[in-house]
Design an enzyme around this catalytic site. Sequence first.
Site, PDB file in Angstrom:
ATOM      1  CB  CYS A 128      -0.952   0.007   1.184  1.00 14.65           C
ATOM      2  SG  CYS A 128      -0.287  -0.693   2.697  1.00 14.65           S
ATOM      3  CG  HIS A 248      -0.583   3.771   4.739  1.00  9.36           C
ATOM      4  ND1 HIS A 248      -1.145   3.433   5.951  1.00  9.36           N
ATOM      5  CD2 HIS A 248      -0.099   2.602   4.214  1.00  9.36           C
ATOM      6  CE1 HIS A 248      -1.008   2.127   6.137  1.00  9.36           C
ATOM      7  NE2 HIS A 248      -0.384   1.604   5.107  1.00  9.36           N
TER       8      HIS A 248
HETATM    9  C1  11C Z   1       1.156  -2.082   6.535  1.00  8.52           C
HETATM   10  N1  11C Z   1       1.916  -1.937   4.248  1.00  8.52           N
HETATM   11  O1  11C Z   1       0.675  -0.945   6.458  1.00  8.52           O
HETATM   12  C2  11C Z   1       1.560  -2.847   5.307  1.00  8.52           C
HETATM   13  C3  11C Z   1       0.441  -3.763   4.955  1.00  8.52           C
HETATM   14  O2  11C Z   1       3.089  -6.310   1.976  1.00  8.52           O
HETATM   15  O3  11C Z   1       0.972  -6.239   1.598  1.00  8.52           O
HETATM   16  C4  11C Z   1       0.620  -4.513   3.663  1.00  8.52           C
HETATM   17  C5  11C Z   1       1.722  -5.534   3.712  1.00  8.52           C
HETATM   18  C6  11C Z   1       1.941  -6.075   2.345  1.00  8.52           C
HETATM   19  O4  11C Z   1       1.325  -2.670   7.588  1.00  8.52           O
END
Ligand code: 11C
Length: 347
Positions: A128, A248
């Site tokens: 993400c 995010h």
């Molecule tokens: C998080 N980006 O915010 C991560 C979630 O490799 O698909 C996704 C983890 C991934 O914790």
Amino acid sequence: SGYTIAIVGATGAVGTKMIEMLGSSSLPINKIKLLASKRSAGKKLYFNDVELTIEETTADSFDGVDIALFSAGGDISKEFAPEAVKRGAIVIDNTSAYRMDPTVPLVVPEVNADAMKNHNGIIANPNCSTIQMMVALQPIRKKYGLKRIIVSTYQAVSGAGAAALEEMKEQAQHMLNDEPYDAKILPSGGDKKHFPIAFNILPQIDVFAEGGYTYEEWKMINETKKIMSDDHIKVSATCVRVPVVSGHSESVYIEVADESATVAGIQDVLRIAPGVELQDDPATQLYPTPLTAVGKKETFVGRIRQDVDEKLGFHMWVVSDNLVKGAAWNSIQIAESLHSLDLVKEK
Ligand code: 11C
Ligand code: A2P
């Protein structure tokens, strides 16, 4: 007529968002199959107004499936994605299991939809925090070239899944009541120590790997190079968890190649870029925040400014809903692109 679509991890933070977003997708849909673990088998969920029963994920679950959206963790993808492909389905995998496999396209449709044409049954959905950065930077790269990226993230707890979100809410409630609390999941379910996220921030997402960087940081580095098909872009990342439910945020510093680049020029590029909404006006305090991005498909960009010392260095603030563009929507967009490029067939 229409496709039979399976959602693996249908009860999870991303899976439930996928069900919701498929309800308003332009894809022709004949049937939806909701798959999760044995624990959830028999439970009900709604697709639009239709009640569907969750089934346990087994190899045979994929008989008759045209498109399988996976979001139940990397181990489940490793076990079942090949089974789905064997049965003729195209897998869109939202885990990190296949992202760096050279035979698997890693796709952000606004950036590299063409990469899908070479798929061998599996298409990977990037992390993400990588996706939103690509949506914001690719248009700038096209116009001015891109030499270097230094990013610090402020990542929401829903990125760590439904159980982590529950943990944050409980901790916050206990803290407000002056009651004792503990931590069992964050910063990473797979690591030894756990720290509270409520009223705190944690400079660790996923476990530590080479060079003192975490896997989340390596994902941003390696996935960027693959999506932009450029091994020469310099990328470094610091990934931080903040007590936000969804959305995010990223402080992104870039160095571009073209001497003519200006803040106004970058704003002009982003104003018309696909999937981007420019929210950048310090005079009226216009900039994106996670709360304003939640539930939206766009990647929001604001606070664009020139570096104080580096003429071709620029800073910006990039925000997007990690469950939407960061996961469910990007996967559904991939499915819609497969359909419009005629790369998927109904059984
Ligand atoms: C998080 N980006 O915010 C991560 C979630 O490799 O698909 C996704 C983890 C991934 O914790
Ligand atoms: P379940 O609810 O049955 O455990 P999140 O990303 O929010 O943590 O959600 C993880 C998703 O992965 C859930 O839908 C979860 O289903 C699913 N999952 C976990 N273990 C398995 C498994 N062994 N087989 C299929 N799905 C699983």
